[in-house]
Design a protein around this motif. Structure first.
Motif, PDB file in Angstrom:
ATOM      1  N   UNK A   3      11.035 -18.206  49.979  1.00  0.00           N
ATOM      2  CA  UNK A   3       9.995 -19.029  50.580  1.00  0.00           C
ATOM      3  C   UNK A   3      10.131 -20.487  50.163  1.00  0.00           C
ATOM      4  N   UNK A   4      10.937 -20.748  49.125  1.00  0.00           N
ATOM      5  CA  UNK A   4      11.111 -22.103  48.638  1.00  0.00           C
ATOM      6  C   UNK A   4      12.589 -22.465  48.611  1.00  0.00           C
ATOM      7  N   UNK A   5      12.843 -23.734  48.921  1.00  0.00           N
ATOM      8  CA  UNK A   5      14.204 -24.248  48.942  1.00  0.00           C
ATOM      9  C   UNK A   5      14.271 -25.515  48.112  1.00  0.00           C
ATOM     10  N   UNK A  12      24.946 -31.418  45.552  1.00  0.00           N
ATOM     11  CA  UNK A  12      24.579 -32.071  46.821  1.00  0.00           C
ATOM     12  C   UNK A  12      24.473 -31.051  47.955  1.00  0.00           C
ATOM     13  N   UNK A  13      23.731 -29.978  47.648  1.00  0.00           N
ATOM     14  CA  UNK A  13      23.560 -28.932  48.654  1.00  0.00           C
ATOM     15  C   UNK A  13      22.203 -28.261  48.497  1.00  0.00           C
ATOM     16  N   UNK A  14      21.801 -27.544  49.524  1.00  0.00           N
ATOM     17  CA  UNK A  14      20.544 -26.809  49.536  1.00  0.00           C
ATOM     18  C   UNK A  14      20.735 -25.477  48.826  1.00  0.00           C
ATOM     19  N   UNK A  15      19.722 -25.104  48.036  1.00  0.00           N
ATOM     20  CA  UNK A  15      19.767 -23.843  47.299  1.00  0.00           C
ATOM     21  C   UNK A  15      18.456 -23.082  47.483  1.00  0.00           C
ATOM     22  N   UNK A  16      18.526 -21.758  47.388  1.00  0.00           N
ATOM     23  CA  UNK A  16      17.292 -20.971  47.355  1.00  0.00           C
ATOM     24  C   UNK A  16      16.644 -21.132  45.981  1.00  0.00           C
ATOM     25  N   UNK A  23      16.005 -29.304  36.568  1.00  0.00           N
ATOM     26  CA  UNK A  23      16.285 -30.691  36.170  1.00  0.00           C
ATOM     27  C   UNK A  23      17.357 -31.322  37.050  1.00  0.00           C
ATOM     28  N   UNK A  24      18.141 -30.494  37.748  1.00  0.00           N
ATOM     29  CA  UNK A  24      19.208 -30.981  38.620  1.00  0.00           C
ATOM     30  C   UNK A  24      18.843 -30.910  40.099  1.00  0.00           C
ATOM     31  N   UNK A  25      17.551 -30.645  40.390  1.00  0.00           N
ATOM     32  CA  UNK A  25      17.179 -30.404  41.785  1.00  0.00           C
ATOM     33  C   UNK A  25      15.939 -31.176  42.199  1.00  0.00           C
ATOM     34  N   UNK A  26      15.801 -31.373  43.506  1.00  0.00           N
ATOM     35  CA  UNK A  26      14.588 -31.886  44.119  1.00  0.00           C
ATOM     36  C   UNK A  26      13.914 -30.725  44.837  1.00  0.00           C
ATOM     37  N   UNK A  27      12.620 -30.658  44.741  1.00  0.00           N
ATOM     38  CA  UNK A  27      11.898 -29.593  45.423  1.00  0.00           C
ATOM     39  C   UNK A  27      10.793 -29.047  44.558  1.00  0.00           C
ATOM     40  N   UNK A  34      13.877 -28.862  55.443  1.00  0.00           N
ATOM     41  CA  UNK A  34      13.194 -29.895  54.651  1.00  0.00           C
ATOM     42  C   UNK A  34      13.990 -30.208  53.390  1.00  0.00           C
ATOM     43  N   UNK A  35      14.529 -29.200  52.738  1.00  0.00           N
ATOM     44  CA  UNK A  35      15.355 -29.413  51.544  1.00  0.00           C
ATOM     45  C   UNK A  35      16.622 -30.186  51.900  1.00  0.00           C
ATOM     46  N   UNK A  36      17.189 -29.915  53.063  1.00  0.00           N
ATOM     47  CA  UNK A  36      18.406 -30.607  53.483  1.00  0.00           C
ATOM     48  C   UNK A  36      18.165 -32.108  53.668  1.00  0.00           C
ATOM     49  N   UNK A  37      16.928 -32.484  53.946  1.00  0.00           N
ATOM     50  CA  UNK A  37      16.577 -33.891  54.151  1.00  0.00           C
ATOM     51  C   UNK A  37      15.903 -34.491  52.911  1.00  0.00           C
ATOM     52  N   UNK A  38      16.057 -33.872  51.759  1.00  0.00           N
ATOM     53  CA  UNK A  38      15.368 -34.296  50.542  1.00  0.00           C
ATOM     54  C   UNK A  38      15.692 -35.732  50.157  1.00  0.00           C
ATOM     55  N   UNK A  39      16.948 -36.132  50.241  1.00  0.00           N
ATOM     56  CA  UNK A  39      17.312 -37.496  49.852  1.00  0.00           C
ATOM     57  C   UNK A  39      16.697 -38.525  50.794  1.00  0.00           C
ATOM     58  N   UNK A  40      16.685 -38.219  52.072  1.00  0.00           N
ATOM     59  CA  UNK A  40      16.080 -39.112  53.054  1.00  0.00           C
ATOM     60  C   UNK A  40      14.572 -39.206  52.815  1.00  0.00           C
TER      61      UNK A  40
END
Length: 58
Positions: A3-5, A12-16, A23-27, A34-40
């Motif tokens: 349910x979360x990404x 530099x990729x999307x993960x479940x 500490x190495x992720x955004x989300x 939505x995760x794929x567009x995290x940097x934007x």
């Protein structure tokens, strides 16, 4: 299916939900897209905050 990404800054990729340390992720994000567009999304938010700071300082 998760349910979360997350967007991994190390790879530099999307993960479940189960992936690299947070500490190495955004989300988390509600969808893979939505995760794929995290940097934007982060860049757009930072720009809005910079503009708000300018307005606040004036």
């Amino acid at each position: 299916m998760s349910d979360q990404w997350w967007f991994c800054l190390k790879h530099m990729s999307v993960e479940p939900e189960r992936g690299c340390p947070n500490k190495d992720r955004l989300g988390p994000y509600d969808s893979r897209d939505a995760a794929a567009h995290a940097l934007q999304t982060a860049a757009e938010r930072n720009e809005r905050w910079r503009e708000q700071d300018k307005d606040w300082d004036d």
